[in-house]
Design an enzyme around this catalytic site. Structure first.
Site, PDB file in Angstrom:
ATOM      1  N   GLY A  78      -6.911   6.619  -5.495  1.00 32.48           N
ATOM      2  CA  GLY A  78      -8.089   7.396  -5.143  1.00 32.48           C
ATOM      3  C   GLY A  78      -8.689   6.720  -3.931  1.00 32.48           C
ATOM      4  N   SER A 118     -10.821   3.409  -3.121  1.00 31.97           N
ATOM      5  CA  SER A 118     -11.290   2.224  -3.853  1.00 31.97           C
ATOM      6  C   SER A 118     -12.777   1.958  -3.659  1.00 31.97           C
ATOM      7  CB  SER A 118     -10.471   0.997  -3.443  1.00 31.97           C
ATOM      8  OG  SER A 118     -10.613   0.744  -2.063  1.00 31.97           O
ATOM      9  N   CYS A 123      -1.989   1.943  -6.002  1.00 34.91           N
ATOM     10  CA  CYS A 123      -2.700   2.189  -4.742  1.00 34.91           C
ATOM     11  C   CYS A 123      -4.144   1.670  -4.802  1.00 34.91           C
ATOM     12  CB  CYS A 123      -2.604   3.667  -4.373  1.00 34.91           C
ATOM     13  SG  CYS A 123      -2.836   3.918  -2.603  1.00 34.91           S
ATOM     14  N   ARG A 134      -2.109   6.469   2.347  1.00 38.25           N
ATOM     15  CA  ARG A 134      -3.142   5.545   2.865  1.00 38.25           C
ATOM     16  C   ARG A 134      -3.155   4.254   2.031  1.00 38.25           C
ATOM     17  NH1 ARG A 134      -5.000  10.488   3.310  1.00 38.25           N
ATOM     18  NH2 ARG A 134      -6.129  10.480   1.350  1.00 38.25           N
ATOM     19  N   HIS A 144       2.692   5.558  -5.413  1.00 41.69           N
ATOM     20  CA  HIS A 144       2.222   6.478  -6.453  1.00 41.69           C
ATOM     21  C   HIS A 144       3.399   7.035  -7.242  1.00 41.69           C
ATOM     22  CE1 HIS A 144      -2.027   7.243  -5.142  1.00 41.69           C
ATOM     23  NE2 HIS A 144      -1.554   6.783  -3.997  1.00 41.69           N
ATOM     24  N   GLU A 186       3.413   8.404  -9.958  1.00 41.33           N
ATOM     25  CA  GLU A 186       3.035   9.613 -10.729  1.00 41.33           C
ATOM     26  C   GLU A 186       3.293  10.902  -9.951  1.00 41.33           C
ATOM     27  OE1 GLU A 186       0.926   7.712  -9.190  1.00 41.33           O
ATOM     28  OE2 GLU A 186      -0.657   8.935  -8.295  1.00 41.33           O
TER      29      GLU A 186
HETATM   30  N1  GLN Z   1      -6.984   3.945   1.076  1.00 43.45           N
HETATM   31  C1  GLN Z   1      -7.465   4.051  -0.272  1.00 43.45           C
HETATM   32  C2  GLN Z   1      -8.482   2.985  -0.594  1.00 43.45           C
HETATM   33  O1  GLN Z   1      -8.831   2.191   0.206  1.00 43.45           O
HETATM   34  C3  GLN Z   1      -6.343   3.990  -1.288  1.00 43.45           C
HETATM   35  C4  GLN Z   1      -5.538   5.252  -1.203  1.00 43.45           C
HETATM   36  C5  GLN Z   1      -4.909   5.691  -2.481  1.00 43.45           C
HETATM   37  O2  GLN Z   1      -5.242   5.243  -3.580  1.00 43.45           O
HETATM   38  N2  GLN Z   1      -4.053   6.654  -2.362  1.00 43.45           N
HETATM   39  O3  GLN Z   1      -8.945   2.958  -1.687  1.00 43.45           O
END
Ligand code: GLN
Length: 203
Positions: A49, A51, A81, A140, A180, A182
């Site tokens: 998500g 963070s 992630c 990302r 990921h 999932e």
């Molecule tokens: N770039 C997001 C972050 O800094 C992490 C991205 C992700 O969980 N897909 O939280």
């Protein structure tokens, strides 16, 4: 224990996909939004998500300190992630006020592959889950920049300019991946995590 109870932090992210993968591996799943939902869990999964948002929500919902206590006390955890970012003892390129839960003695670089790199895929061999490689999807994503002595490196990027970067680690009962699993049909990381939870609950 054949059917451990695993919480999925349900503040943001791919909650339904993680729930399905854990259930498929034989776990009972609880969506966690409140501190009292941590009671009775055998493990916890922290989805991806954003963070910084998850950090804010964890603090607003009073979940940050109970999660730190539970994970330091040995509750098995898997973070993907943003979940990997949350499990890092040290963070590079976080927001200035950003906090993590911690648990893995590692330095994680947020948005490490470049802010402009929205997503990409790489092959990642993870002997923990078997001989055939994972098709890892990065969105990302962070990478692991440095690890302490007790941290086992489980996988690295194999293709492209970031080849060699650490993207999967384990310390004791805690696993983290930058990618990921999932979003693919390959649930071997979830299977390995449920096995780890079973072993830990039996010991
Ligand atoms: N770039 C997001 C972050 O800094 C992490 C991205 C992700 O969980 N897909 O939280």
């Amino acid at each position: 224990m054949s059917s451990p109870t695993i919480g999925v932090l349900a503040l943001q992210g791919d909650v339904a996909e993680h729930r399905g993968a854990l259930q498929r591996a034989g776990a009972q799943v609880v969506a966690v939004r409140r501190p009292n939902q941590l009671a009775g869990l055998d493990g916890i999964l922290l989805p991806g998500g954003e963070s910084t948002t998850i950090d804010k929500l964890l603090r607003a919902f009073g979940l940050m300190d109970p999660l730190r206590t539970a994970i330091r006390g040995g509750l098995p955890a898997y973070g993907s992630c943003a979940g990997m970012i949350l499990l890092a003892d040290r963070l590079v390129d976080g927001r200035s006020d950003q906090q993590t839960i911690g648990g893995i003695d590692m330095t994680v670089r947020r948005n490490a592959f470049g802010r402009q790199v929205d997503s990409f895929e790489s092959t990642v061999h993870m002997p923990l889950v078997g001989d055939s490689p994972m098709r890892a999807v990065f969105i990302r994503a962070p990478w692991v920049e440095a690890t302490g002595e007790g941290v086992e490196i489980l996988g690295r990027v194999e293709d492209g300019p970031a080849a060699g970067r650490i993207v999967a680690v384990r310390q004791g009962n805690i696993i983290a991946t930058s990618f990921h699993p999932e979003v693919t049909a390959d649930f071997r990381v979830h299977d390995a995590f449920v096995d780890l939870v079973r072993l830990s609950a039996a010991s």
